[in-house]
Motif scaffolding. Structure first.
Motif, short mmCIF file in Angstrom:
data_model
loop_
_atom_site.label_atom_id
_atom_site.label_comp_id
_atom_site.label_asym_id
_atom_site.label_seq_id
_atom_site.Cartn_x
_atom_site.Cartn_y
_atom_site.Cartn_z
N ARG A 1 0.82 -1.21 0.00
CA ARG A 1 0.00 0.00 0.00
C ARG A 1 0.86 1.25 0.00
NH1 ARG A 1 -1.53 4.02 2.71
NH2 ARG A 1 -0.21 3.44 4.46
N GLU A 2 1.88 1.27 0.83
CA GLU A 2 2.74 2.45 0.92
C GLU A 2 3.48 2.71 -0.39
OE1 GLU A 2 5.31 1.75 4.20
OE2 GLU A 2 3.77 2.10 5.72
N ARG A 3 3.90 1.66 -1.05
CA ARG A 3 4.70 1.81 -2.27
C ARG A 3 3.85 2.12 -3.49
NH1 ARG A 3 9.06 -2.79 -3.19
NH2 ARG A 3 9.51 -1.99 -1.09
N TYR A 4 2.71 1.43 -3.62
CA TYR A 4 1.97 1.49 -4.87
C TYR A 4 0.51 1.93 -4.74
CZ TYR A 4 5.79 -1.47 -6.63
OH TYR A 4 7.02 -1.99 -6.98
N GLY A 5 0.00 2.02 -3.51
CA GLY A 5 -1.43 2.20 -3.31
C GLY A 5 -2.03 3.43 -3.95
N ALA A 6 -1.24 4.48 -4.13
CA ALA A 6 -1.77 5.70 -4.72
C ALA A 6 -1.94 5.61 -6.23
CB ALA A 6 -0.86 6.88 -4.38
N HIS A 7 -1.41 4.54 -6.83
CA HIS A 7 -1.42 4.46 -8.29
C HIS A 7 -1.93 3.13 -8.84
CE1 HIS A 7 1.59 7.60 -7.35
NE2 HIS A 7 1.15 8.16 -8.45
N ALA A 8 -1.69 2.03 -8.17
CA ALA A 8 -1.96 0.72 -8.75
C ALA A 8 -3.35 0.20 -8.37
CB ALA A 8 -0.91 -0.28 -8.30
N SER A 9 -3.99 -0.44 -9.35
CA SER A 9 -5.29 -1.06 -9.10
C SER A 9 -5.15 -2.55 -8.80
CB SER A 9 -6.18 -0.90 -10.33
OG SER A 9 -5.59 -1.53 -11.47
N ASP A 10 -4.01 -3.14 -9.20
CA ASP A 10 -3.77 -4.57 -9.06
C ASP A 10 -2.35 -4.80 -8.57
OD1 ASP A 10 -5.82 -4.03 -11.08
OD2 ASP A 10 -5.82 -6.17 -11.52
N VAL A 11 -2.11 -6.00 -8.03
CA VAL A 11 -0.76 -6.37 -7.65
C VAL A 11 -0.53 -7.84 -7.99
CG1 VAL A 11 -1.43 -6.91 -5.26
CG2 VAL A 11 0.97 -6.41 -5.81
N CYS A 12 0.63 -8.14 -8.55
CA CYS A 12 1.06 -9.51 -8.80
C CYS A 12 2.11 -9.86 -7.76
CB CYS A 12 1.66 -9.65 -10.20
SG CYS A 12 0.49 -9.37 -11.54
N CYS A 13 1.93 -10.96 -7.06
CA CYS A 13 2.84 -11.35 -5.99
C CYS A 13 3.76 -12.47 -6.44
CB CYS A 13 2.05 -11.81 -4.77
SG CYS A 13 1.03 -10.52 -4.03
N TYR A 14 5.06 -12.29 -6.19
CA TYR A 14 6.07 -13.31 -6.48
C TYR A 14 6.61 -13.87 -5.17
CZ TYR A 14 6.27 -11.58 -11.29
OH TYR A 14 5.96 -11.23 -12.58
N PHE A 15 6.75 -15.19 -5.12
CA PHE A 15 7.34 -15.87 -3.97
C PHE A 15 8.50 -16.70 -4.51
CE2 PHE A 15 2.72 -15.50 -3.58
CZ PHE A 15 2.63 -14.65 -2.49
N PRO A 16 9.64 -16.07 -4.77
CA PRO A 16 10.73 -16.75 -5.51
C PRO A 16 11.40 -17.86 -4.71
CG PRO A 16 11.45 -14.61 -4.71
CD PRO A 16 9.99 -14.69 -4.41
N GLY A 17 11.29 -19.08 -5.20
CA GLY A 17 12.03 -20.18 -4.60
C GLY A 17 11.48 -20.73 -3.31
N TYR A 18 10.30 -20.31 -2.90
CA TYR A 18 9.69 -20.86 -1.68
C TYR A 18 8.18 -20.77 -1.82
CZ TYR A 18 8.07 -16.42 0.30
OH TYR A 18 7.39 -15.24 0.52
N THR A 19 7.47 -21.52 -1.00
CA THR A 19 6.01 -21.54 -1.03
C THR A 19 5.47 -21.17 0.34
OG1 THR A 19 6.02 -23.27 -2.72
CG2 THR A 19 3.97 -22.89 -1.53
N PRO A 20 4.80 -20.05 0.48
CA PRO A 20 4.20 -19.71 1.78
C PRO A 20 3.11 -20.72 2.16
CG PRO A 20 4.23 -17.82 0.27
CD PRO A 20 4.54 -19.03 -0.54
N SER A 21 2.77 -20.75 3.41
CA SER A 21 1.69 -21.61 3.86
C SER A 21 0.37 -21.12 3.27
CB SER A 21 1.60 -21.62 5.38
OG SER A 21 1.15 -20.36 5.85
N ASP A 22 -0.58 -22.03 3.14
CA ASP A 22 -1.90 -21.65 2.62
C ASP A 22 -2.54 -20.59 3.50
OD1 ASP A 22 -1.63 -23.37 0.51
OD2 ASP A 22 -2.96 -24.93 1.33
N ALA A 23 -2.33 -20.72 4.80
CA ALA A 23 -2.93 -19.74 5.73
C ALA A 23 -2.37 -18.35 5.50
CB ALA A 23 -2.69 -20.19 7.17
#
Length: 340
Positions: A302-324
């Motif tokens: 939000r702080e970096r892009y919230g004033a301009h972006a409508s969407d965000v693509c998230c990258y998790f390079p080389g690891y998989t976060p938990s489903d939760a």
């Protein structure tokens, strides 16, 4: 803010991956041109979900705009009007040595590729005869045997990935939206990217409200110290890779780390990737990535892009976060209201 997650492009995994992304509550799926084709996984994803689909990105230079137009038009039908064509330029070494194609004037070539794809769309939509004559591409023939006719969902939007001011300005001049390079910082985005967008829109006579900005973030998310340590380390590896690229030096320079780029580049030529990773500090990861709990990561986006972006693509390079953590991150990001 809409949230898009990367589908596993492996032929044996893509269907299950698409269903998992839908179950997490995400708004869209994107495919990356890495170890697998960038279009084929989205065909299968369109069969499994009703989510938005996007190439992020298809490399434009080695491809004919006509090939891009056909693939995009068909995916627009398969997805029932939920496809977006995201195009990128790559760097010279990959274009020449990996794709076996020609390099030159990347920003101009990218802009012309977008314009050519749109000209093909216009011809199929019966808006204008096909008569595109550019510096790199010429498209002047479209007989009925090869014309699919108007798309029942309309032509898909065409987006451009960009990092530097020239490419970003070109995107704002000719494309329907911008895919912001994930190797970015709050300061670089504000001082270099936003002014280039504004200049490109001024040149094209368009308003910001008519131009979509899709943020991208390298995310190190976790709920425990152990999870965060792994995630932070994996993001650091990706930052080392990006930082070794000469064309990306400006992103380091704006934060005072410009001298690191040639050092990373020299080490990359020896293949000592561990040595490259060792040069990336935690403050650098926190500057270029987003790090912390799901709520903390969402707040940083939000702080970096919230004033301009409508969407965000998230990258998790080389690891998989938990489903939760993933589900909580998606929900937290979706709660962001752009003040654009």
């Amino acid at each position: 803010m809409k949230v898009h997650l990367q589908v596993d492009g492996s032929p044996s995994a893509v269907r299950a991956s698409a269903r998992e992304i839908a179950a997490l509550g995400a708004d869209g799926i994107f495919a990356f041109e890495g170890q697998h084709d960038v279009f084929f996984p989205l065909v299968l994803a369109a069969e499994e979900t009703d989510l938005e689909l996007m190439t992020n990105v298809a490399i434009a230079g080695p491809r004919s705009p006509l090939h891009l137009a056909h693939a995009s038009y068909d995916l627009q039908v398969y997805s029932r009007g939920k496809f977006r064509l995201g195009l990128g330029s790559q760097i010279r070494a990959h274009i020449e040595k990996r794709y076996g194609s020609q390099w030159g004037k990347p920003a101009a070539r990218m802009a012309e590729s977008v314009a050519a794809v749109k000209a093909v769309f216009a011809a199929w939509e019966k808006q204008a005869p096909l008569n595109f004559r550019g510096e790199f591409f010429t498209h002047t023939l479209m007989t009925p045997n090869f014309d699919p006719g108007p798309n029942p969902y309309g032509p898909p939007p065409v987006l451009m990935g960009a990092l530097g001011p020239l490419m970003t300005r070109k995107a704002a001049e000719v494309a329907d939206g911008l895919l912001v390079m994930p190797f970015n910082s709050t300061r670089h985005f504000a001082e270099r990217t936003v002014p280039a967008i504004e200049e490109g829109l001024r040149r094209s006579g368009r308003e910001l409200s008519k131009f979509q900005i899709i943020a991208q973030a390298m995310v190190a998310v976790g709920s425990t110290e152990e999870e965060l340590a792994v995630a932070l380390d994996r993001v650091a590896w990706l930052i080392a890779f990006y930082g070794s690229t000469p064309a990306y030096r400006a992103v380091l320079e704006v934060e005072g780390w410009g001298d690191l780029q040639p050092e990373l580049n020299e080490i990359s030529k020896t293949g000592d990737y561990a040595a490259m990773r060792a040069l990336i500090t935690e403050p650098m990861v926190r500057t270029y990535g987003v790090v912390g709990s799901p709520q903390e990561c969402a707040e940083q986006v939000r702080e970096r892009y919230g004033a301009h972006a409508s969407d965000v693509c998230c990258y998790f390079p080389g690891y998989t976060p938990s489903d939760a953590d993933l589900a909580e991150l998606v929900k937290a990001l979706q709660s962001i209201t752009s003040v654009r």
